[in-house]
Each structure stands twice: as C-alpha cells, then as structure tokens.
Design a protein around this motif. Structure first.
Motif, PDB file in Angstrom:
ATOM      1  N   THR A  89      -2.499   8.590  15.356  1.00 53.48           N
ATOM      2  CA  THR A  89      -2.248   7.505  16.428  1.00 53.48           C
ATOM      3  C   THR A  89      -1.777   6.312  15.832  1.00 53.48           C
ATOM      4  OG1 THR A  89      -4.486   6.629  16.716  1.00 53.48           O
ATOM      5  CG2 THR A  89      -3.804   8.457  18.336  1.00 53.48           C
ATOM      6  N   LYS A  90      -1.089   5.374  16.526  1.00 52.18           N
ATOM      7  CA  LYS A  90      -0.709   4.203  16.092  1.00 52.18           C
ATOM      8  C   LYS A  90      -2.040   3.156  15.308  1.00 52.18           C
ATOM      9  CE  LYS A  90       2.725   1.458  17.421  1.00 52.18           C
ATOM     10  NZ  LYS A  90       3.906   0.871  18.072  1.00 52.18           N
ATOM     11  N   GLY A  91      -2.846   3.219  16.062  1.00 52.66           N
ATOM     12  CA  GLY A  91      -4.164   2.524  15.811  1.00 52.66           C
ATOM     13  C   GLY A  91      -3.884   0.973  16.142  1.00 52.66           C
ATOM     14  N   HIS A  92      -5.128   0.472  16.702  1.00 47.71           N
ATOM     15  CA  HIS A  92      -5.037  -0.792  16.905  1.00 47.71           C
ATOM     16  C   HIS A  92      -6.400  -1.530  16.955  1.00 47.71           C
ATOM     17  CE1 HIS A  92      -6.098   1.708  20.631  1.00 47.71           C
ATOM     18  NE2 HIS A  92      -6.923   0.544  20.783  1.00 47.71           N
ATOM     19  N   PHE A  93      -6.222  -2.908  16.729  1.00 44.80           N
ATOM     20  CA  PHE A  93      -7.431  -3.691  17.103  1.00 44.80           C
ATOM     21  C   PHE A  93      -7.527  -4.040  18.777  1.00 44.80           C
ATOM     22  CE2 PHE A  93      -7.191  -4.740  12.854  1.00 44.80           C
ATOM     23  CZ  PHE A  93      -8.246  -5.024  12.261  1.00 44.80           C
ATOM     24  N   THR A 144     -12.475  -3.368   9.849  1.00 49.38           N
ATOM     25  CA  THR A 144     -12.785  -4.724  10.509  1.00 49.38           C
ATOM     26  C   THR A 144     -11.640  -5.736  10.000  1.00 49.38           C
ATOM     27  OG1 THR A 144     -14.104  -5.398   8.687  1.00 49.38           O
ATOM     28  CG2 THR A 144     -15.398  -4.350  10.418  1.00 49.38           C
ATOM     29  N   PRO A 145     -11.521  -6.846  10.740  1.00 55.10           N
ATOM     30  CA  PRO A 145     -10.323  -7.811  10.244  1.00 55.10           C
ATOM     31  C   PRO A 145     -10.894  -8.083   8.707  1.00 55.10           C
ATOM     32  CG  PRO A 145     -11.265  -8.309  12.395  1.00 55.10           C
ATOM     33  CD  PRO A 145     -12.011  -7.232  11.850  1.00 55.10           C
ATOM     34  N   GLU A 146     -11.958  -8.024   8.453  1.00 53.95           N
ATOM     35  CA  GLU A 146     -12.397  -8.446   6.912  1.00 53.95           C
ATOM     36  C   GLU A 146     -12.389  -7.571   5.765  1.00 53.95           C
ATOM     37  OE1 GLU A 146     -14.614  -8.809   9.807  1.00 53.95           O
ATOM     38  OE2 GLU A 146     -14.112 -10.984  10.142  1.00 53.95           O
ATOM     39  N   GLY A 147     -11.674  -6.232   6.390  1.00 53.21           N
ATOM     40  CA  GLY A 147     -11.383  -5.265   5.195  1.00 53.21           C
ATOM     41  C   GLY A 147     -12.550  -4.192   5.235  1.00 53.21           C
ATOM     42  N   ARG A 175     -15.063  -5.281  17.079  1.00 58.22           N
ATOM     43  CA  ARG A 175     -14.546  -5.815  15.995  1.00 58.22           C
ATOM     44  C   ARG A 175     -13.555  -4.650  15.144  1.00 58.22           C
ATOM     45  NH1 ARG A 175     -14.794 -10.781  14.242  1.00 58.22           N
ATOM     46  NH2 ARG A 175     -14.637 -10.119  12.291  1.00 58.22           N
ATOM     47  N   TRP A 176     -13.882  -3.291  15.406  1.00 60.03           N
ATOM     48  CA  TRP A 176     -13.328  -2.348  14.500  1.00 60.03           C
ATOM     49  C   TRP A 176     -12.172  -1.591  15.223  1.00 60.03           C
ATOM     50  CZ3 TRP A 176     -15.709  -0.294  10.030  1.00 60.03           C
ATOM     51  CH2 TRP A 176     -16.985  -0.810   9.683  1.00 60.03           C
ATOM     52  N   HIS A 216     -22.139  -0.780  12.294  1.00 59.48           N
ATOM     53  CA  HIS A 216     -21.265   0.347  11.598  1.00 59.48           C
ATOM     54  C   HIS A 216     -20.806   1.424  12.720  1.00 59.48           C
ATOM     55  CE1 HIS A 216     -19.714   2.281   8.061  1.00 59.48           C
ATOM     56  NE2 HIS A 216     -19.503   1.351   7.762  1.00 59.48           N
ATOM     57  N   PRO A 217     -19.715   1.788  12.864  1.00 57.94           N
ATOM     58  CA  PRO A 217     -19.366   2.943  13.646  1.00 57.94           C
ATOM     59  C   PRO A 217     -20.339   4.115  13.557  1.00 57.94           C
ATOM     60  CG  PRO A 217     -17.135   2.188  12.751  1.00 57.94           C
ATOM     61  CD  PRO A 217     -18.435   1.469  11.795  1.00 57.94           C
TER      62      PRO A 217
END
Lengths: 193, 193
Positions: free
Chosen positions: A85-89, A112-115, A133-134, B4-5
């Motif tokens: 899938t495209k994947g998204h936040f 996460t946005p922090e990597g 957040r994931w 964590h997931p």
C-alpha cells in the motif's frame, strides 16, 4: 449517515463487504517514486497492475466514531519488492489503528516522524496494534494469495500520504532467495523537525 | 505500556489471545436483577455458572488509543432468557464500538439514553457498528456453541454499568419454541433526563 446500529458481513472468500460506502482501487501508477527498482517500475507501468483495494464504511469524521473496512493487497512484485500500500501517517498523529488479518501473509512496515521503525508479520487471526504516531504500510509477502485485513481506526484520524511520498519508509521488504527480507531503504530521508 | 507496535494472535478454536493484560470472568452472581425469571435466577445461583469472559489488551485511556480484545458468551439460559453480558453505556457517551463476530450466533441488544432501542443479529464474519451513545449487551442465542467476538473501542470510553443495572434494557431475548424471540422488558424504566 446512520446514527442507528447496523451490521454487514465480510466475505473472506470473495474479499468484499456486503455493504460499503467507498471502494478504492490503487494501481502502480499511484506509487510514483515508492519502488526501489525504477526500471522495473517503468516496465510494469505499461500494465499498471492493481496493487491493492480498500472497502470502507464511512462515518462522521468525529472523535469517538470509528472508521472500519478491509484492505486487500494482491500478490506480486516490482523487481524484488512486493506489492504494497502507499502507506501513510494519520493527519491527527495521536491516533492508533487496529488490524485483524483474515487471510494471507504479509508485513506491516511502520515508522515514527522521528525515524524509529518497526516491521511486524501478519498471518490469519493475528492482530496488529499500530500505536498513535506510527505511519504504516501493508506488504503482501505471499506470492500465491491476497493479503486480507479488517481495520478499525478513529474516524477523525485523516490520512497524510504526502510525507511518505516525499521521504519513503526507512525499511523495504524485498524477496531474496524466495523469502521476504527487510532491508534499509537507500533513498529514505529523515523528516526535518 | 508499549508505545511500540505489537502483534498477538486470536485462537478461535481455543477462544483465547496469545497475549492479554486482563481476563474478566463474569458469573451469574454479578447479574443481580438483570434476569426476568427471578426464581430461575435463584435456583441457578447455587451453581453460579460463568456467563461470559473477556480478554483485553490494555492501552492508555486516551483519545486516539484503541482498546481491543475478545468477548466469549457461553451457551445457556436462565429460565427462557439466554446467557448474556451485563451490558453498559460508555462513560464518554460519544464513543462507538466495532464488533467482528468470529464464532457462534447471537444478538446485540442496544439502546440510547432516550430509550430508542435496536437488536442486531451476529453470525461469523458479521461486523456490528455500535454508534456513539448506544448501550450494548451481547446475547448468545446458540444453545450449542460459544459466541466469540473481537471488539475495538476508543480507549477513553470507560464503562457505565450502573445505568443498565438500575434501568435494564428495553428488550429481552428469550427462547420461545426453540427460537430466539425479542420481547419487551416489563421491568424496564426510562432514564430520568
């Protein structure tokens, strides 16, 4: 919009819902820049295969309401890289998502946005909790069957596809020697904070 | 609490989760005043049978997080009335719940604080959407098998059992001539508004 309770049924063999509001059909052409093997991407673009489909029940986009439906990721690869899938936040970052795997085998690639990143396997009757957040992307690692999942997430979550389109996911899932392998994405870029 | 997931699996045959934080076992003695046939209730109390069980994953009780787990309602009756859950409103009324039925047959009895009511059937692979504001009780109408459901609801919802304990549900599900029948609860009391 129904404010009254309602039921519908999931057909696992037919991979559909008896009732739905939205049917998304996502083809390869919607995944520009996401696949590592750009030559294989270009070659496959002439066929523009359907990578995945989503059937969804619409609810008011309010806190307390829950979106739900099914995602179907078809089997296949672009070069070594599986259909995904495209994947998204979520736009509202602090919202979780729950997946119940109904059929097939796959992996959920998350970060996460922090990597910080994580990859979890999916098999029938496994439940995956994606915490708030994931970002998340479903990958079908079974070359012979669709990956079918039932999902539930807060109706006010919204979708941010753009961040992943620009930065990619930290990890890719490739087929190597007939098995799925998790490898670093050489084109991944850390988000500016 | 995991930020964590994570994944776990539902065993449908064994009716359990591979990982869980909470296991609730609810016996008849917890259902004082809920069954219509008070004589049958008293008689059965000596055995105090287990009516239902819940396995749950704990999450922080925050908007955006999702509680999830399974409910198992065992087969049986108190007089003509099937085994069922206590039933509750959410403390935060404006929160929905989604059920995915994995096994068995049942009915969800629901109502709003204003006294509007609904009853929906549950069968394997049926999904039930309980909109915000609707109290809900699961009833097992299959005399031979457990009713098993996977549920997801907002983690900040909370449970209000007291209102149903005092007022009852508007409708009861009784077995009449070998079939489930929905009948008005003669002891139901409208909530004061």
């Amino acid at each position: 919009m129904q404010q009254h309770p309602f039921t519908f049924s999931v057909s696992v063999p037919e991979e559909t819902l008896s009732v739905f509001d939205k049917h998304i059909v996502r083809r390869l052409s919607a995944m520009q820049g996401q696949y590592l093997d750009t030559q294989a991407f270009k070659t496959m673009l002439s066929q523009d295969p359907v990578l995945y489909e989503v059937y969804e029940i619409n609810r008011p986009e309010l806190a307390g309401e829950l979106m739900n439906g099914i995602t179907i990721v078809h089997p296949g690869k672009i070069g070594e890289e599986y259909f995904m899938t495209k994947g998204h936040f979520h736009n509202l970052l602090a919202t979780a998502e729950v997946y119940y795997c109904l059929k097939g085998d796959g992996m959920m690639v998350m970060e996460t946005p922090e990597g910080e990143w994580a990859v979890e396997e999916l098999h029938p009757a496994s439940v995956l909790y994606v915490p708030p957040r994931w970002a998340h992307r479903s990958v079908n690692t079974n070359p012979h069957d669709d990956l079918l999942m039932f999902f539930v997430y807060p109706a006010n979550a919204g979708h941010d596809y753009g961040t992943i389109e620009q930065h990619g996911f930290h990890q890719l899932v490739l087929e190597r020697n007939g098995h799925p392998q998790i490898v670093e994405n050489p084109r991944w870029r850390q988000q500016e904070r």
